[in-house]
Design a protein around this motif. Sequence first.
Motif, PDB file in Angstrom:
ATOM      1  N   GLY A 489       0.808  -1.215   0.000  1.00 47.04           N
ATOM      2  CA  GLY A 489       0.000   0.000   0.000  1.00 47.04           C
ATOM      3  C   GLY A 489       0.838   1.261   0.000  1.00 47.04           C
ATOM      4  O   GLY A 489       0.291   2.365   0.094  1.00 47.04           O
ATOM      5  N   SER A 604      -8.653   5.012   6.324  1.00 46.67           N
ATOM      6  CA  SER A 604      -8.249   3.982   5.372  1.00 46.67           C
ATOM      7  C   SER A 604      -9.473   3.416   4.667  1.00 46.67           C
ATOM      8  O   SER A 604     -10.617   3.564   5.121  1.00 46.67           O
ATOM      9  CB  SER A 604      -7.511   2.861   6.089  1.00 46.67           C
ATOM     10  OG  SER A 604      -8.383   2.136   6.930  1.00 46.67           O
ATOM     11  N   ALA A 606     -10.335   0.344   4.463  1.00 49.04           N
ATOM     12  CA  ALA A 606     -10.988  -0.660   5.306  1.00 49.04           C
ATOM     13  C   ALA A 606     -11.921  -0.016   6.320  1.00 49.04           C
ATOM     14  O   ALA A 606     -13.010  -0.535   6.588  1.00 49.04           O
ATOM     15  CB  ALA A 606      -9.935  -1.505   6.029  1.00 49.04           C
ATOM     16  N   LYS A 641      -5.649   4.335   0.434  1.00 51.75           N
ATOM     17  CA  LYS A 641      -5.546   2.892   0.258  1.00 51.75           C
ATOM     18  C   LYS A 641      -5.045   2.253   1.556  1.00 51.75           C
ATOM     19  O   LYS A 641      -4.286   2.857   2.315  1.00 51.75           O
ATOM     20  CB  LYS A 641      -4.580   2.594  -0.882  1.00 51.75           C
ATOM     21  CG  LYS A 641      -4.460   1.123  -1.224  1.00 51.75           C
ATOM     22  CD  LYS A 641      -3.550   0.926  -2.431  1.00 51.75           C
ATOM     23  CE  LYS A 641      -3.426  -0.546  -2.775  1.00 51.75           C
ATOM     24  NZ  LYS A 641      -2.567  -0.766  -3.962  1.00 51.75           N
ATOM     25  N   ASP A 642      -5.484   1.035   1.802  1.00 53.59           N
ATOM     26  CA  ASP A 642      -5.028   0.309   2.993  1.00 53.59           C
ATOM     27  C   ASP A 642      -3.519   0.095   2.935  1.00 53.59           C
ATOM     28  O   ASP A 642      -2.951  -0.231   1.888  1.00 53.59           O
ATOM     29  CB  ASP A 642      -5.728  -1.042   3.085  1.00 53.59           C
ATOM     30  CG  ASP A 642      -7.206  -0.912   3.399  1.00 53.59           C
ATOM     31  OD1 ASP A 642      -7.560   0.029   4.134  1.00 53.59           O
ATOM     32  OD2 ASP A 642      -7.990  -1.739   2.899  1.00 53.59           O
ATOM     33  N   LYS A 644      -0.076  -1.787   4.876  1.00 51.28           N
ATOM     34  CA  LYS A 644       0.422  -2.804   5.807  1.00 51.28           C
ATOM     35  C   LYS A 644       1.161  -2.062   6.925  1.00 51.28           C
ATOM     36  O   LYS A 644       2.360  -1.814   6.845  1.00 51.28           O
ATOM     37  CB  LYS A 644       1.367  -3.765   5.088  1.00 51.28           C
ATOM     38  CG  LYS A 644       0.710  -4.562   3.978  1.00 51.28           C
ATOM     39  CD  LYS A 644      -0.083  -5.718   4.523  1.00 51.28           C
ATOM     40  CE  LYS A 644      -0.547  -6.647   3.423  1.00 51.28           C
ATOM     41  NZ  LYS A 644      -1.257  -7.823   3.913  1.00 51.28           N
ATOM     42  N   ALA A 652      -5.444  -6.220   6.192  1.00 54.26           N
ATOM     43  CA  ALA A 652      -5.792  -4.797   6.236  1.00 54.26           C
ATOM     44  C   ALA A 652      -6.672  -4.507   7.450  1.00 54.26           C
ATOM     45  O   ALA A 652      -7.640  -5.220   7.714  1.00 54.26           O
ATOM     46  CB  ALA A 652      -6.517  -4.402   4.960  1.00 54.26           C
TER      47      ALA A 652
END
Length: 845
Positions: A489, A604, A606, A641-642, A644, A652
């Motif tokens: 990401g 994020s 998610a 964007k998600d 790590k 995620a």
Amino acid sequence: MRQGERVMQNLWNDITFGLRMLAKSPGFTAIAVITLALGIGANTAIFSLMNQILLQRLPVKNPNELVILRSPGPQTGHVSTDGDPAESFSYPMYKGLRDTNSVFSGIVARYGFSASVASHGQTDRASGEVVSGNYFEVLGVQPAIGRLFAQDDDRVPGAEPFVVLSYSYWARHFGSDPSILNKVLLINNVEMTVVGVSQAGFSGVQVGKTPDLYVPMMMTPLMTEYGETLDQWNDYWMTLLARRKPGVSEKQSAAGINAAYKPLLEVQLPQIKSAWNEKKRQLFLDKKILLSSGAQGRTVVQRDSGGPIIALFVMVGLVLLIACTNVANLLLARGAGRQREFAIRTAMGASRGRMIRQLFIESLLCAFCGGAMGILLGTWLMRILTPIVVENAGIHGLTEKLDPNVLGFAIAATLLSGIFFGLIPAWRVTRMGVSDVIKDQGSTSSASVSHVGFRKVLVAGQVAFTLLLLAGAGLFVRSLWNLRNQDLGMRTDNVITFSIQPALNGYDTPRSIALFDQLRARLVAIPGVRSVGSGDVPTLTGDDEGSNITAEGGMQAQLPEELQDVDHISISPNYFSTLGVPLLAGRELTEADGTTAPKVAVVSEAMAKRFFPGRNAVGLHFAFGGGNKTMPDILIVGVVKDVKQEHVSSPAQPYAYIPYAQRPKLREMTFYLRSERDPLLLASSLQGVVRQMDANLPVFDLKTMERVVEDDLFSARMIAALSAAFAALAALLAALGIYGVLAYVVVQRTREIGIRMALGAMAGQVRLLIMKEVGSMVLLGVGVGLPLAYGLARFSESLLYGVHAGDPAVYALGLALIGLIALAACFIPARRATRVDPLVALRYQ
């Protein structure tokens, strides 16, 4: 001569004769010793790591009496944990358990913290622990010099400015100077008097964490971020160990501590502010304290490292088995060539037991030589592995030296290896009598068909073990490949990162924010720097900080309780652009999102999907915390964007990114610099900028983001590299085993091959004959090895990522490699067989 003297004399004669026989066959001896040394050395090195991380007991008085306290169940308020929230307790709960239980001679509390230590005109970063006054007394730790803490040092908050140094820190930083006693050190901007040094060898109660200094629990408000926590029942932050009273069983201890725990829960319950229903309140009151062994201390590192280390130990054990099988094959071949000698000795009155003893002593001598060389090899390997593990995995306190346990293991491995590869060949070689040897003179070989058959069985075992290792290595390498190809990401190229913790030097939050702002402005002015961003939670280090939230629309109420939390990071402007995190909607945070500006956040993908499904999250609101009175007051201005964030292998998670200027409390900050060239070239410049801002502010964790990723993948990298190395070694030993048996078979069947060729057999038919010998051994080994490999893979499946235990590609590759190994091993014997001259073969005796 007395019986005992005769036995010793015979033993001495056998030893000297065995040494002469080994010296007469230097090639055999060298191969056997080197083979064993490789197996024993690798096992010694891996066992040393396993012993220090998984098996070693705390160097304290009667460690078997120690237990660790856990209390699974509902918690509310603030929870600080290093892996298991059930191990975290509040200080009021600790005091209540300490003072009211009747089954423990003492309960100790501790909490780790980062320390900034100023001495000798410089400031260094150190690791510390706040500990209860009875900590050293209960553990039975003695002072090397000075005194340690007592219960009297655990009375008044903020009024116990004393520090005890660890022995290693005292030696490393103060040259073991005894005059350090009563000297004043500036620790986290607080003057602390050194009152003692703990005993040598004691490095705390948690493997991998070696505190440099110990501070009384009463100094917690000045040492850590938990300023008011000593009075808060709903602040879970300290971990507890206890020592059972003599004669008190584990069952009695559990019953006694829970009798004291129940009334304390009833005291705490009215202070819980969360809107719990009656069922959850009852679950809270029904909580129990569970006891687990504390002989090895707190097992935080073991939870993460135990699986990989055990898997490696199993694999390296298989390498030793293959090595022993190889040496057993060599001994069988060598013994077959000495059967005339044994027949003559039998005819002269020597018993079979006497000859078995002689051969067994020769095997033990060979094993001892291999063991001695293996210990040297293991020591060398530990000098390579230990610094790598300490630096990359952060498991401190490991030593390169072989302690008595490791030395004992190496000696035991040597003895068992000698017995394994020595006793069976000795028993089989001495089975043939004088008449059998005379009958066997019609063939060139003095080995019976059963000897060759047994050797084939040993080689099939080597093939099975090798397939086990090849499959395991393939799965681990494939897992590492999958991890390396994960979409993080973000872009890690040309980014360097470092951290500072100004709160340890006395900075309050407004002053810290001003420092961070000025530092970003100066860092971006360094030539070659494209952009600078910062966040208070470092990326890919396993750290996180979270809270439950209240979302506009109330979606959190429809989610299970465990899904109502989000992690959050306090960041600067340009954080996402510096790390290359794609912006999916809205905008990034800007300089305008300051302390007095409206509350904003970027979330994020998610988090947007979980709490605002089917809606555009930009323009909606949320708030940290829960309850009917919590109003969503943080405006979402962007979606990214998600990323790590915790680990490369982590799924995620929902994240909220808020401006650090709007954070009520800041203690540390991690900076990221994206450069136009090799980012390491910026290291000295950025350190110089920090020194200009504050010469006493330590810079730590300075590394490139690519190195951060590699550090996060260290466990996967280590197990993949070592398993591949062990598999390669096993493949080499298996090839040697197959070659040895086939070469022997060719010699044994020379006359048969000559007759076949005299009768018109073609070279291809002779090669096929040899290939059949290989095929039988390989098929038997594969038939045994495949199910074993699958079973081992299922056992290790939790260590894999993106690949399952039955992955067909991995097993197909393993079988292909076994085939190549077999073909390579049989090439020379097959070629030799096709060059047999029939006339010469017919005269072969």
